[in-house]
Design a protein around this motif. Structure first.
Motif, PDB file in Angstrom:
ATOM      1  N   LEU A  14       1.370  -1.779   6.105  1.00 18.96           N
ATOM      2  CA  LEU A  14       1.425  -1.999   4.661  1.00 18.96           C
ATOM      3  C   LEU A  14       1.330  -3.502   4.487  1.00 18.96           C
ATOM      4  N   TYR A  15       0.382  -3.944   3.685  1.00  7.91           N
ATOM      5  CA  TYR A  15       0.150  -5.379   3.512  1.00  7.91           C
ATOM      6  C   TYR A  15       0.583  -5.846   2.129  1.00  7.91           C
ATOM      7  N   ALA A  16       1.095  -7.065   2.093  1.00 10.52           N
ATOM      8  CA  ALA A  16       1.321  -7.777   0.834  1.00 10.52           C
ATOM      9  C   ALA A  16       0.466  -9.037   0.899  1.00 10.52           C
ATOM     10  N   VAL A  17      -0.452  -9.148  -0.052  1.00  5.17           N
ATOM     11  CA  VAL A  17      -1.439 -10.230  -0.033  1.00  5.17           C
ATOM     12  C   VAL A  17      -1.360 -10.996  -1.346  1.00  5.17           C
ATOM     13  N   ASP A  18      -1.415 -12.292  -1.258  1.00  7.42           N
ATOM     14  CA  ASP A  18      -1.371 -13.124  -2.457  1.00  7.42           C
ATOM     15  C   ASP A  18      -2.608 -12.827  -3.321  1.00  7.42           C
ATOM     16  N   ALA A  19      -2.370 -12.451  -4.564  1.00 12.10           N
ATOM     17  CA  ALA A  19      -3.474 -12.021  -5.426  1.00 12.10           C
ATOM     18  C   ALA A  19      -4.442 -13.164  -5.722  1.00 12.10           C
ATOM     19  N   ALA A  20      -3.943 -14.384  -5.733  1.00  6.49           N
ATOM     20  CA  ALA A  20      -4.800 -15.517  -6.086  1.00  6.49           C
ATOM     21  C   ALA A  20      -5.611 -16.025  -4.901  1.00  6.49           C
ATOM     22  N   THR A  21      -5.003 -16.019  -3.717  1.00  3.02           N
ATOM     23  CA  THR A  21      -5.644 -16.671  -2.576  1.00  3.02           C
ATOM     24  C   THR A  21      -6.158 -15.709  -1.501  1.00  3.02           C
ATOM     25  N   GLY A  22      -5.622 -14.491  -1.489  1.00  2.00           N
ATOM     26  CA  GLY A  22      -5.996 -13.554  -0.422  1.00  2.00           C
ATOM     27  C   GLY A  22      -5.274 -13.815   0.881  1.00  2.00           C
ATOM     28  N   LYS A  23      -4.286 -14.687   0.859  1.00  2.00           N
ATOM     29  CA  LYS A  23      -3.496 -14.955   2.077  1.00  2.00           C
ATOM     30  C   LYS A  23      -2.390 -13.919   2.215  1.00  2.00           C
ATOM     31  N   GLN A  24      -2.148 -13.538   3.453  1.00  2.00           N
ATOM     32  CA  GLN A  24      -1.102 -12.543   3.682  1.00  2.00           C
ATOM     33  C   GLN A  24       0.276 -13.125   3.395  1.00  2.00           C
ATOM     34  N   ARG A  25       1.079 -12.385   2.614  1.00  2.00           N
ATOM     35  CA  ARG A  25       2.475 -12.765   2.410  1.00  2.00           C
ATOM     36  C   ARG A  25       3.323 -12.179   3.532  1.00  2.00           C
ATOM     37  N   TRP A  26       3.126 -10.904   3.770  1.00  2.00           N
ATOM     38  CA  TRP A  26       3.816 -10.228   4.874  1.00  2.00           C
ATOM     39  C   TRP A  26       3.104  -8.914   5.162  1.00  2.00           C
ATOM     40  N   SER A  27       3.438  -8.323   6.282  1.00  2.00           N
ATOM     41  CA  SER A  27       2.929  -6.989   6.592  1.00  2.00           C
ATOM     42  C   SER A  27       4.000  -6.213   7.328  1.00  2.00           C
ATOM     43  N   LEU A  28       3.939  -4.912   7.198  1.00  2.00           N
ATOM     44  CA  LEU A  28       4.901  -4.058   7.893  1.00  2.00           C
ATOM     45  C   LEU A  28       4.148  -3.047   8.742  1.00  2.00           C
ATOM     46  N   PRO A  29       4.351  -3.075  10.069  1.00  2.00           N
ATOM     47  CA  PRO A  29       3.722  -2.057  10.925  1.00  2.00           C
ATOM     48  C   PRO A  29       4.428  -0.714  10.761  1.00  2.00           C
ATOM     49  N   THR A  30       3.675   0.363  10.847  1.00  2.00           N
ATOM     50  CA  THR A  30       4.243   1.686  10.568  1.00  2.00           C
ATOM     51  C   THR A  30       4.136   2.622  11.774  1.00  2.00           C
ATOM     52  N   GLN A  31       4.426   2.102  12.927  1.00  2.00           N
ATOM     53  CA  GLN A  31       4.528   2.918  14.140  1.00  2.00           C
ATOM     54  C   GLN A  31       3.248   3.708  14.403  1.00  2.00           C
ATOM     55  N   GLY A  32       2.114   3.078  14.187  1.00  2.37           N
ATOM     56  CA  GLY A  32       0.839   3.729  14.483  1.00  2.37           C
ATOM     57  C   GLY A  32       0.389   4.741  13.450  1.00  2.37           C
ATOM     58  N   SER A  33       1.142   4.852  12.364  1.00  2.00           N
ATOM     59  CA  SER A  33       0.814   5.856  11.353  1.00  2.00           C
ATOM     60  C   SER A  33      -0.011   5.256  10.233  1.00  2.00           C
ATOM     61  N   TRP A  34      -1.006   6.022   9.808  1.00  2.00           N
ATOM     62  CA  TRP A  34      -1.797   5.599   8.656  1.00  2.00           C
ATOM     63  C   TRP A  34      -0.905   5.456   7.418  1.00  2.00           C
ATOM     64  N   VAL A  35      -1.299   4.532   6.576  1.00  2.00           N
ATOM     65  CA  VAL A  35      -0.720   4.491   5.230  1.00  2.00           C
ATOM     66  C   VAL A  35      -1.861   4.840   4.279  1.00  2.00           C
ATOM     67  N   VAL A  36      -1.981   6.119   4.018  1.00  2.00           N
ATOM     68  CA  VAL A  36      -3.019   6.617   3.123  1.00  2.00           C
ATOM     69  C   VAL A  36      -2.555   6.511   1.684  1.00  2.00           C
ATOM     70  N   ALA A  37      -1.262   6.711   1.497  1.00  2.00           N
ATOM     71  CA  ALA A  37      -0.687   6.673   0.147  1.00  2.00           C
ATOM     72  C   ALA A  37      -0.808   5.283  -0.450  1.00  2.00           C
ATOM     73  N   SER A  38      -0.892   5.255  -1.747  1.00  2.00           N
ATOM     74  CA  SER A  38      -0.864   3.982  -2.467  1.00  2.00           C
ATOM     75  C   SER A  38       0.588   3.663  -2.787  1.00  2.00           C
ATOM     76  N   PRO A  39       0.988   2.415  -2.596  1.00  2.00           N
ATOM     77  CA  PRO A  39       2.394   2.093  -2.813  1.00  2.00           C
ATOM     78  C   PRO A  39       2.753   2.069  -4.298  1.00  2.00           C
ATOM     79  N   ALA A  40       3.993   2.427  -4.566  1.00  2.00           N
ATOM     80  CA  ALA A  40       4.545   2.246  -5.913  1.00  2.00           C
ATOM     81  C   ALA A  40       5.361   0.956  -5.890  1.00  2.00           C
ATOM     82  N   VAL A  41       5.255   0.185  -6.959  1.00  2.00           N
ATOM     83  CA  VAL A  41       5.972  -1.087  -7.003  1.00  2.00           C
ATOM     84  C   VAL A  41       6.985  -1.027  -8.141  1.00  2.00           C
ATOM     85  N   ALA A  42       8.216  -0.733  -7.773  1.00  2.00           N
ATOM     86  CA  ALA A  42       9.323  -0.619  -8.727  1.00  2.00           C
ATOM     87  C   ALA A  42      10.157  -1.896  -8.644  1.00  2.00           C
TER      88      ALA A  42
END
Lengths: 243, 437
Positions: free
Chosen positions: B272-300
């Protein structure tokens, strides 16, 4: 004498009641959901049955998983508490159902096989009525024929279009190489010089074409599954009276 | 540094409230152009029952959207449906020539939806009549040689997991969508005239998100793109993982969610990636134990929520740091994108269930199992309703149509739920659209 009379009366009552039970309660209208227990492939079916104001039934069936939404039921008959009807699924199927109190039970027959059918009542009928066929300009009416190709297959089609009473139209299309029998046209619509329709009863075919200025051909495209191809219908005959 | 969790949450609430107030339209995938997956309505904290269910002729992978009391969604039977949200009674259906496995967008009294026939349809919201159509260069699913390790390795296989079509987003008078032809398109809302197209290197079945004049969308070519919404000019591209051997851990099915200047998106490279909307630079990422992240994240407020495939985890992450707030194990693959409504998360499961969880703790509140899941489970599910992979993917048919079809027979909920008026709406591969209350 007296007991024999009573026994006779009772027998008469039973005999009278017997046929009444065999005939069963009238089939109710409504929406019915359930399963046709086809061995190895149970099929969920949703049946919508509605009584027409002038008598008879109008009905449609939906089979989630078989790509069928609101297929019209044809040859709907009711006799002795049993309703039977046909529809264009499973290669041509017939259902026979009667009331079970909480729904309908009966059989689904197709391809020489029979499967038990149990449907529970699920509210009011939501019949998908076939799209109304609009009246056509006289120039579209008559007999048409076409030769065309789909990939390496050379096919031909015979098309019949006519107007009916009540500002509607009807028609049939036959592609002998795709089964041979005439397919009924649904959703006949005209927009200026363009006509559209869908042929149902086999592999669904859609067509959209434009009448030539001389009125002797309709040039358009025919859609079958994911394929589409150019098809030009040539006039074979005009209907008597030009309509 | 120096910002408390409560303070961050309050800031998020402010941002989301402001977003909601200025949102031009809710009737599209994930509740709006930015795809946050947050709905104004509250979801039921306990399940009362099925309000109604609506039968179609095919699997419902599309997610329902609502506008003025009418639900709009597509079905694998090739139809687009408009259904009364209160009663479940059909208002109209409109035929296309392919499965409608995309979620409609409703704007300006038009319904925009993509079909597997490769056409974007603009339908009148009131009647379903065609206003205009736009033909792409043609649809296709992702495909690759030796895909997922299938044999023979030189054979090209299509990816049966590539099940969704791109869902259009409507904004600023244009409709934006991706296509299996590799393009991202922008067409005029009123006429369907092409405004621009941008060519990527792979299938684009994720849905573009729109925020502040920029379109964000991922492609199967492994890039997340930021495009100028007016011109289609590339602003930046963000590279994710590749898998040249099996093509398993590559590409985007997840659609981005944009909030507070950050683009959150899942990827088949198991991050799961968090990318700066203005620059496209990665803010952070979270590995998911080899599992796809097909779902779209909800941002609450204070949480980014998403599910994973094989590891069957529902994550809630801190939006700023990516650190897990909690992760809840589930018993099913999570392809459905979670909806956040009030203090509740609802998300569909591939075992034919829909689950509601407490937003704060992640604890399960209730679960609904479709009839198809009960009736067709056989040995596809274990006694605890978790997947029996040995029976589902027999003879190594993982990733082929057969294995996926067996999952679909369970009434899998790959559709993303919509919450409106206290009712949860979602589609199932059993062919029904459900309304739970």
């Amino acid at each position: 004498m007296q007991p024999r009379l009573c026994a006779g009366a009772a027998l008469s009552v039973l005999l009278a009641a017997g046929p009444a039970r065999a005939q069963g309660a009238a089939v109710p209208g409504g929406r019915f959901e359930g399963i046709a227990r086809i061995p190895g492939a149970p099929a969920v079916l949703v049946l919508d049955l509605d009584r027409e104001p002038k008598g008879g039934w109008i009905a449609s069936i939906t089979a989630p998983g078989y790509g069928a939404k609101g297929l019209p039921l044809t040859a709907v008959t009711e006799a002795g508490g049993e309703l039977s009807a046909s529809f264009a699924l499973f290669g041509g199927a017939t259902l026979r159902v009667h009331s079970s109190g909480s729904g309908l039970v009966g059989t689904l027959e197709a391809a020489g096989q029979t499967a038990p059918l149990e449907l529970a009542r699920a509210g009011a009928a939501q019949v998908d009525r076939p799209p109304r066929n609009a009246a056509l300009a006289a120039g579209f009416c008559g007999q048409w024929s076409a030769q065309f190709e789909v990939g390496a297959f050379k096919l031909h089609a015979e098309l019949s279009l006519r107007n009916e009473e009540g500002s509607t139209s009807s028609g049939e299309m036959k592609v002998p190489e795709m089964g041979g029998s005439a397919m009924k046209l649904e959703g006949i619509a005209q927009d200026g010089e363009t006509v559209r329709f869908k042929a149902v009863g086999g592999q669904p075919i859609e067509y959209e074409g434009r009448l030539s200025p001389r009125g002797d051909s309709i040039d358009g495209r025919l859609y079958v599954a994911s394929l589409d191809t150019a098809v030009r219908f040539e006039r074979a005959a005009r209907p008597a009276g030009g309509n | 540094m120096g910002v408390t969790t409560a303070g961050r949450t309050a800031a998020w609430v402010g941002v989301l409230l402001a977003t909601a107030a200025s949102a031009p339209a809710q009737g599209m995938f994930r509740g709006g152009p930015a795809h946050t997956g947050v709905y104004a309505a509250k979801a039921p904290r306990e399940l009362h029952g099925v309000k109604w269910r609506f039968a179609t002729g095919g699997a419902v992978l599309s997610s329902p959207v609502v506008e003025r009391g009418t639900l709009y969604f597509g079905s694998g039977d090739g139809n687009v449906y408009a259904v009364d949200a209160m009663t479940g009674v059909q208002r109209w259906m409109s035929r296309t020539r392919g499965a409608v496995d995309s979620t409609p967008a409703v704007d300006q009294d038009l319904v925009f939806v993509l079909s597997f026939d490769g056409t974007l349809y603009a339908l009148e919201a009131a009647t379903g009549k065609h206003r205009w159509t736009f033909a792409t260069e043609g649809e296709r699913r992702f495909e690759a040689r030796g895909l997922h390790g299938l044999a023979p390795k030189n054979q090209t296989f299509f990816d049966a997991w590539d099940m969704y079509l791109s869902s259009p987003v409507a904004a600023q008078g244009a409709v934006y969508f991706g296509s299996g032809d590799g393009n991202v398109y922008a067409v005029e809302e009123t006429s369907g005239a092409l405004r621009w197209k941008f060519t990527t290197g792979g299938v684009v079945h994720a849905s573009p998100a729109y925020d502040a004049g920029t379109i964000y969308v991922g492609s199967w070519d492994s890039y997340l793109y930021a495009l100028d919404a007016a011109s289609g000019r590339e602003k930046w591209r963000f590279k994710t993982g590749e898998d040249p051997l099996m093509h398993n851990q590559v590409g985007f099915q997840s659609s981005p969610a944009v909030a507070r200047g950050i683009v959150y998106v899942g990827c088949r490279d198991a991050h799961l990636y968090a990318v700066d909307a203005a620059t496209g630079k990665q803010r952070w990422s979270l590995p998911t134990q080899g599992s796809w992240v097909v779902a779209s994240p909800a941002v609450a407020p204070g949480k980014v929520i998403f599910g994973t495939s094989d590891s069957k985890l529902l994550f809630a992450l801190d939006p700023e740091t990516g650190k897990p707030v909690y992760q809840q194990p589930d018993n099913s693959y999570l392809f459905s994108s979670p909806a956040v409504a009030g203090d509740t998360i609802v998300v569909g499961k591939m075992n034919g269930a829909l689950v509601a969880l407490d937003l704060e703790s992640g604890k399960r509140l209730w679960e609904y199992q479709t009839d198809a899941s009960k009736q067709n489970a056989g040995w596809l599910l274990k006694a605890d309703r978790s997947h029996n992979d040995a029976m589902t993917f027999r003879a190594g048919d993982y990733g082929t149509g057969a294995g996926v079809e067996r999952l679909f027979s369970l009434g899998a909920v790959a559709s993303s739920p919509l919450v409106a008026g206290g009712v949860v709406y979602f589609g199932s591969t059993d062919g029904f659209l459900y309304a739970l209350y």
